[in-house]
Design a protein around this motif. Structure first.
Motif, short mmCIF file in Angstrom:
data_model
loop_
_atom_site.label_atom_id
_atom_site.label_comp_id
_atom_site.label_asym_id
_atom_site.label_seq_id
_atom_site.Cartn_x
_atom_site.Cartn_y
_atom_site.Cartn_z
N LYS A 75 -2.36 5.24 -9.37
CA LYS A 75 -1.54 5.50 -8.19
C LYS A 75 -1.26 4.23 -7.39
CE LYS A 75 -3.09 10.29 -7.84
NZ LYS A 75 -3.73 11.34 -7.01
N ALA A 76 -2.05 3.21 -7.59
CA ALA A 76 -1.81 1.88 -7.00
C ALA A 76 -2.21 0.84 -8.03
CB ALA A 76 -2.61 1.70 -5.72
N LEU A 77 -1.42 -0.21 -8.12
CA LEU A 77 -1.74 -1.26 -9.09
C LEU A 77 -2.71 -2.28 -8.53
CD1 LEU A 77 1.81 -1.90 -10.63
CD2 LEU A 77 0.09 -0.16 -11.23
N TYR A 78 -2.60 -2.55 -7.24
CA TYR A 78 -3.44 -3.55 -6.59
C TYR A 78 -3.85 -3.05 -5.21
CZ TYR A 78 -1.39 -6.67 -10.12
OH TYR A 78 -0.97 -7.24 -11.30
N ILE A 79 -4.92 -3.67 -4.68
CA ILE A 79 -5.45 -3.30 -3.36
C ILE A 79 -5.46 -4.51 -2.43
CG2 ILE A 79 -7.45 -2.42 -2.08
CD1 ILE A 79 -6.09 -0.31 -3.81
N GLY A 80 -5.08 -4.27 -1.17
CA GLY A 80 -5.12 -5.31 -0.16
C GLY A 80 -5.64 -4.74 1.14
N VAL A 81 -5.69 -5.59 2.16
CA VAL A 81 -6.18 -5.17 3.47
C VAL A 81 -5.27 -5.75 4.54
CG1 VAL A 81 -8.56 -5.07 2.64
CG2 VAL A 81 -7.74 -7.15 3.77
N SER A 82 -5.50 -5.33 5.77
CA SER A 82 -4.71 -5.86 6.89
C SER A 82 -5.62 -6.07 8.09
CB SER A 82 -3.58 -4.90 7.26
OG SER A 82 -2.86 -5.37 8.38
N GLU A 83 -5.58 -7.27 8.64
CA GLU A 83 -6.33 -7.64 9.84
C GLU A 83 -7.84 -7.49 9.67
OE1 GLU A 83 -5.05 -9.26 12.09
OE2 GLU A 83 -2.96 -8.71 12.41
N TRP A 84 -8.35 -7.94 8.53
CA TRP A 84 -9.79 -8.00 8.33
C TRP A 84 -10.28 -9.41 8.64
CZ3 TRP A 84 -12.28 -4.92 3.73
CH2 TRP A 84 -11.91 -3.57 3.82
N THR A 85 -11.49 -9.52 9.17
CA THR A 85 -12.08 -10.81 9.47
C THR A 85 -12.57 -11.46 8.18
OG1 THR A 85 -14.31 -9.91 9.75
CG2 THR A 85 -12.86 -9.93 11.70
N ALA A 86 -12.94 -12.74 8.28
CA ALA A 86 -13.44 -13.45 7.11
C ALA A 86 -14.69 -12.78 6.52
CB ALA A 86 -13.71 -14.91 7.46
N PRO A 87 -15.70 -12.41 7.32
CA PRO A 87 -16.87 -11.73 6.73
C PRO A 87 -16.51 -10.38 6.10
CG PRO A 87 -17.42 -12.62 8.90
CD PRO A 87 -15.93 -12.76 8.74
N GLN A 88 -15.58 -9.65 6.70
CA GLN A 88 -15.16 -8.37 6.12
C GLN A 88 -14.46 -8.59 4.79
OE1 GLN A 88 -12.85 -6.96 9.41
NE2 GLN A 88 -14.62 -6.24 10.57
N SER A 113 11.70 -3.02 -11.12
CA SER A 113 12.32 -4.22 -10.57
C SER A 113 12.03 -4.43 -9.09
CB SER A 113 13.84 -4.18 -10.79
OG SER A 113 14.14 -4.17 -12.17
N VAL A 114 11.29 -3.52 -8.48
CA VAL A 114 10.92 -3.68 -7.07
C VAL A 114 9.42 -3.54 -6.92
CG1 VAL A 114 13.14 -2.91 -6.15
CG2 VAL A 114 11.33 -1.23 -6.60
N GLU A 115 8.90 -4.13 -5.85
CA GLU A 115 7.48 -4.03 -5.52
C GLU A 115 7.38 -3.27 -4.20
OE1 GLU A 115 8.96 -6.97 -7.81
OE2 GLU A 115 8.75 -7.56 -5.70
N ILE A 116 6.68 -2.15 -4.22
CA ILE A 116 6.58 -1.30 -3.04
C ILE A 116 5.14 -1.29 -2.54
CG2 ILE A 116 6.87 1.03 -2.13
CD1 ILE A 116 8.98 1.52 -4.30
N PHE A 117 4.97 -1.66 -1.27
CA PHE A 117 3.66 -1.71 -0.65
C PHE A 117 3.57 -0.66 0.46
CE2 PHE A 117 3.61 -6.66 -1.16
CZ PHE A 117 3.66 -6.53 -2.53
N THR A 118 2.42 -0.03 0.61
CA THR A 118 2.19 0.82 1.78
C THR A 118 0.73 0.69 2.20
OG1 THR A 118 2.66 2.98 2.77
CG2 THR A 118 1.65 3.00 0.58
N LYS A 119 0.37 1.42 3.26
CA LYS A 119 -0.96 1.25 3.87
C LYS A 119 -1.54 2.59 4.29
CE LYS A 119 1.03 -2.83 6.10
NZ LYS A 119 2.41 -2.27 6.21
N VAL A 120 -2.86 2.56 4.54
CA VAL A 120 -3.58 3.73 4.99
C VAL A 120 -4.60 3.31 6.04
CG1 VAL A 120 -5.23 3.52 3.07
CG2 VAL A 120 -5.03 5.69 4.29
N ASP A 150 2.81 -0.59 -5.77
CA ASP A 150 2.32 -1.85 -6.34
C ASP A 150 1.11 -2.37 -5.57
OD1 ASP A 150 4.55 -2.76 -8.41
OD2 ASP A 150 5.53 -1.81 -6.69
N LEU A 151 1.08 -2.14 -4.26
CA LEU A 151 -0.03 -2.60 -3.44
C LEU A 151 -0.36 -1.53 -2.40
CD1 LEU A 151 -1.90 -5.08 -2.71
CD2 LEU A 151 -0.19 -5.65 -0.98
N TYR A 152 -1.64 -1.15 -2.35
CA TYR A 152 -2.12 -0.18 -1.36
C TYR A 152 -3.09 -0.91 -0.45
CZ TYR A 152 -3.13 4.60 0.25
OH TYR A 152 -3.23 5.75 1.00
N GLN A 153 -2.85 -0.84 0.86
CA GLN A 153 -3.58 -1.69 1.79
C GLN A 153 -4.35 -0.89 2.85
OE1 GLN A 153 -0.48 -5.10 2.81
NE2 GLN A 153 0.54 -3.20 2.23
N ALA A 154 -5.56 -1.35 3.13
CA ALA A 154 -6.34 -0.81 4.24
C ALA A 154 -5.75 -1.40 5.52
CB ALA A 154 -7.81 -1.20 4.10
#
Length: 336
Positions: free
Chosen positions: A145-158, A74-81, A117-121
């Motif tokens: 270990k993660a359902l989805y992948i995301g990123v943080s502060e990436w440029t458009a080309p990245q 019932s919750v969505e937990i996100f973290t980053k690396v 739920d979400l693992y982010q660069a």
């Protein structure tokens, strides 16, 4: 509380998402953190964002303990690396396969869950081949270990290159986590249109500009005691770029607009970022439960075109728009 799809995926998240950067494990005690998380849950928030680097892993532990007992599904937990953790050795940072694999295991242990739920660069890693990073993320997903992948502060080309590699490897990038607010609009010209094309949503941090858009900081006056601007453990440094009289004077011009709409200035700021169709969620933090309850009221608010225009006029040239600033926040060499 309203939900929005995250990217071109089936995952739905609350458009107000609770984040614990600069608070849990550092600024506030565990019992206050628990109360803030409880206020979020009571207000309908089910999505929670953290990172292993926050308070050098303590924030993940505090969030895990605060969510203990909740039905996991019932919750969505996100973290980053990315950023340094632990003793900060040579391999305790970046997006190498070694660091990603060790970090996801550490995060799961601290959060008390089998998966996120979400693992982010957390940033783009110039010191590691992108192919290595994306292969590691693909393996994290396949391992459950993660359902989805995301990123943080990436440029458009990245984003474009990362999305292409993800597709080749059998998964998709679904999110981008940039700074975005009435005052900081650097993602609008390049990141947002590219993300929309690629099926990526924004989860935006600092929608209230570190608290400046609450209007509590007045030009020519000393910051209120106990506010982020007086926090020497990190908050003061983060907010310093906004603590100029020319900015604070412009922000005060937003007060009549908020009053006419029956909103607090904080609610106006959060509602503003949610008007962008590419934004899936606004990340809000809190040092007191009542702050969470206040921010939640921004969910579902619609700002008409004339209001958005008045906001633009009020802020004028203090708004930062240069898209090159997205790349500035990613270190160009490995942090140790």
């Amino acid at each position: 509380m309203r939900y929005r799809h995250l990217g071109r995926s089936g995952l739905k998240i609350t458009e107000i998402t609770y984040g614990n950067w600069l608070t849990h494990g550092s600024q506030v005690e565990a019992d206050v953190a628990d109360a803030c998380v409880r206020a979020a849950l009571d207000g309908g928030i089910t999505t929670f964002d953290t990172a292993d680097t926050y308070a050098n892993t303590k924030a993940e532990t505090v969030l895990g303990q605060a969510l203990a007992g909740e039905r996991r599904e019932s919750v969505e937990i996100f973290t980053k690396v990315y950023f340094p953790t632990g003793p900060m050795g040579a391999n305790d940072t970046g997006l190498s396969r070694k660091h990603i694999m060790e970090s996801i295991n550490g995060s799961l242990t601290r959060l008390g869950t089998d998966y996120v739920d979400l693992y982010q660069a957390h940033r783009y890693d110039y010191a590691t081949p992108l192919e290595e990073t994306m292969q590691a993320f693909a393996d994290v997903v396949r391992a459950g270990k993660a359902l989805y992948i995301g990123v943080s502060e990436w440029t458009a080309p990245q984003l474009r290159e990362g999305a292409a590699l993800a597709k080749e490897l059998g998964f998709q990038l679904i999110s981008s986590q940039p700074q975005y607010s009435m005052l900081w609009r650097v993602i609008e010209d390049e990141v947002v249109p590219t993300s929309a094309e690629l099926g990526i949503s924004q989860i935006v941090w600092s929608p209230i500009a570190q608290g400046v858009l609450t209007g509590k900081y007045l030009p020519g006056q000393t910051p209120p005691e106990g506010s982020r601007a007086t926090d020497t453990s990190g908050g003061q440094q983060m907010i310093s770029s906004w603590m100029r009289d020319e900015v604070l004077e412009r922000v005060q011009q937003l007060r009549p607009i908020a009053d006419e709409l029956g909103l607090t200035m904080a609610q106006l700021a959060v509602a503003w970022v949610l008007q962008n169709d590419n934004v899936a969620a606004a990340l809000v933090g809190a040092s007191r439960p009542e702050q969470v309850a206040d921010n939640i009221k921004a969910s579902g608010v619609t700002l008409e075109a004339d209001v958005l225009s008045r906001i633009d006029d009020a802020l004028g040239d203090v708004v930062v728009r240069d898209p090159r600033k997205t790349d500035d926040v990613s270190p160009k060499q490995r942090l140790t």
